[in-house]
Design a protein around this motif. Structure first.
Motif, mmCIF file in Angstrom:
data_model
loop_
_atom_site.group_PDB
_atom_site.id
_atom_site.type_symbol
_atom_site.label_atom_id
_atom_site.label_comp_id
_atom_site.label_asym_id
_atom_site.label_seq_id
_atom_site.Cartn_x
_atom_site.Cartn_y
_atom_site.Cartn_z
ATOM 1 N N VAL A 129 4.397 -0.837 3.373
ATOM 2 C CA VAL A 129 3.663 0.424 3.441
ATOM 3 C C VAL A 129 4.660 1.549 3.236
ATOM 4 O O VAL A 129 5.688 1.608 3.904
ATOM 5 C CB VAL A 129 2.957 0.600 4.800
ATOM 6 N N ASP A 130 4.372 2.425 2.289
ATOM 7 C CA ASP A 130 5.336 3.483 1.971
ATOM 8 C C ASP A 130 4.591 4.760 1.616
ATOM 9 O O ASP A 130 3.413 4.735 1.244
ATOM 10 C CB ASP A 130 6.212 3.048 0.789
ATOM 11 N N THR A 131 5.274 5.889 1.740
ATOM 12 C CA THR A 131 4.725 7.171 1.297
ATOM 13 C C THR A 131 5.324 7.472 -0.066
ATOM 14 O O THR A 131 6.492 7.861 -0.175
ATOM 15 C CB THR A 131 5.079 8.291 2.292
ATOM 16 N N ASP A 132 4.538 7.254 -1.081
ATOM 17 C CA ASP A 132 5.037 7.408 -2.452
ATOM 18 C C ASP A 132 3.838 7.465 -3.387
ATOM 19 O O ASP A 132 2.719 7.121 -3.022
ATOM 20 C CB ASP A 132 5.936 6.220 -2.811
ATOM 21 N N HIS B 196 0.854 -1.190 0.000
ATOM 22 C CA HIS B 196 0.000 0.000 0.000
ATOM 23 C C HIS B 196 0.889 1.239 0.000
ATOM 24 O O HIS B 196 1.776 1.381 0.850
ATOM 25 C CB HIS B 196 -0.914 0.050 1.222
ATOM 26 N N ALA B 197 0.658 2.117 -0.965
ATOM 27 C CA ALA B 197 1.416 3.362 -1.060
ATOM 28 C C ALA B 197 0.521 4.524 -0.673
ATOM 29 O O ALA B 197 -0.577 4.686 -1.221
ATOM 30 C CB ALA B 197 1.954 3.556 -2.473
ATOM 31 N N LEU C 284 -2.236 8.469 9.724
ATOM 32 C CA LEU C 284 -2.538 7.736 8.492
ATOM 33 C C LEU C 284 -1.718 6.461 8.410
ATOM 34 O O LEU C 284 -2.226 5.390 8.039
ATOM 35 C CB LEU C 284 -2.252 8.633 7.278
ATOM 36 N N LEU C 285 -0.441 6.545 8.762
ATOM 37 C CA LEU C 285 0.419 5.359 8.768
ATOM 38 C C LEU C 285 -0.066 4.342 9.789
ATOM 39 O O LEU C 285 -0.095 3.137 9.518
ATOM 40 C CB LEU C 285 1.862 5.761 9.068
ATOM 41 N N GLU C 286 -0.464 4.825 10.946
ATOM 42 C CA GLU C 286 -0.948 3.935 12.005
ATOM 43 C C GLU C 286 -2.200 3.186 11.550
ATOM 44 O O GLU C 286 -2.323 1.962 11.735
ATOM 45 C CB GLU C 286 -1.248 4.761 13.254
ATOM 46 N N ARG C 287 -3.141 3.917 10.944
ATOM 47 C CA ARG C 287 -4.369 3.286 10.466
ATOM 48 C C ARG C 287 -4.083 2.296 9.333
ATOM 49 O O ARG C 287 -4.644 1.194 9.288
ATOM 50 C CB ARG C 287 -5.346 4.355 9.982
ATOM 51 N N THR C 288 -3.184 2.692 8.426
ATOM 52 C CA THR C 288 -2.849 1.828 7.292
ATOM 53 C C THR C 288 -2.203 0.535 7.756
ATOM 54 O O THR C 288 -2.538 -0.555 7.279
ATOM 55 C CB THR C 288 -1.907 2.566 6.322
#
Length: 283
Positions: free
Chosen positions: A94-97, A36-37, A68-72
């Motif tokens: 899981v990444d921010t991209d 998930h990005a 958002l990262l915690e929920r993801t």
């Protein structure tokens, strides 16, 4: 097959794709990477996927990203727990991209053998203007891409349609076509769609198709020439007529102006077919 990539946005279609990937991994022993990005509306240079701050940003951005990262990660954990006991190894990423950029990079860096993606499909002006990440991946992925739209109570492929022009150009994909037939234990239905604008005699076409079948030592197959107004409609009608479970074909993956001019039958099928569609990039 060792590595399967399943991008997810936690939608219903992505869940269907994950379930299908699990079924394939059980047959092949492959590991699944569930990706998930987080495509954030601002620069991601300030954050890592672990929530570490990389440089200064506003407190609100920082808190929003952490939440958002915690929920993801909680959603990813729940997805993985849902297949506990399946015998399949699932790892998360899981990444921010940007979604498409991340998928492309993971395919290359992890030597992915198959991408399984969910799709809602598209039609009309929305298809022309927007497209989808799935369609983009089909266009550029060097590995096969399986597109899934619906839930399968028990994913099995008994009848597999292989639509092709059976020319030399497509020969590079036939060993992979054969491999997936063997993975699914399916009957392979070779079909050439004869259209008014590109019509050939049925006798000549069947001879050509038989030569291909002999060359690649295909087993458990049929040969058909199906007449229709265009290739896409012909493939869909043929698949419906034989009650197929999946469609398989190669794509040129054209981009830019060439793609607008000539389009892609494979991409049209990804958008419009209810059946799973397995595509192979010819380069």
């Amino acid at each position: 097959m060792r590595r399967i990539l399943v991008p997810t946005d936690f939608s219903e279609q992505a869940q269907h794709a994950f379930e299908v990937a699990i079924a394939i991994a059980q047959k092949t022993g492959a590991t699944i990477k569930l990706l998930h990005a987080l495509d954030l509306p601002y620069s991601t240079s300030s954050f890592s996927a672990t929530g570490d701050t990389m440089n200064t940003r506003t407190d609100m951005d920082y808190i929003f990203t952490l939440k958002l990262l915690e929920r993801t990660k909680a959603q990813m954990h729940a997805l993985i727990q849902s297949v506990h006991g399946s015998g399949v190894e699932v790892v998360e990423d899981v990444d921010t991209d940007h979604v498409f950029s991340k998928i492309k990079r993971v395919i290359e860096e992890d030597n992915i053998d198959l991408v399984v993606m969910g799709s809602k499909g598209a039609s009309g002006m929305n298809e022309f203007l927007v497209g989808s990440n799935t369609e983009k991946v089909v266009r550029i992925a060097p590995c096969p891409v399986l597109t899934v739209k619906k839930h399968h109570d028990s994913f099995q492929v008994r009848d597999l349609v292989l639509a092709s022009d059976f020319k030399k150009e497509a020969s590079s994909a036939f060993e992979r076509f054969k491999y997936f037939q063997q993975v699914f234990g399916a009957k392979l239905h070779l079909v050439y769609i004869n259209t008014p604008g590109n019509f050939e005699s049925t006798e000549n076409l069947k001879t050509q198709m038989q030569q291909v079948a002999d060359k690649y030592k295909l087993q458990n197959y049929t040969i058909s020439v199906f007449n229709d107004a265009n290739e896409e409609d012909g493939i869909l009608r043929f698949a419906n007529e034989i009650k197929a479970d999946m469609i398989m074909m190669a794509t040129h993956g054209r981009t830019g102006f060439a793609h607008l001019l000539r389009g892609s039958i494979a991409e049209d099928l990804v958008n419009h077919a209810d059946l799973p569609v397995l595509t192979f990039h010819l380069g």
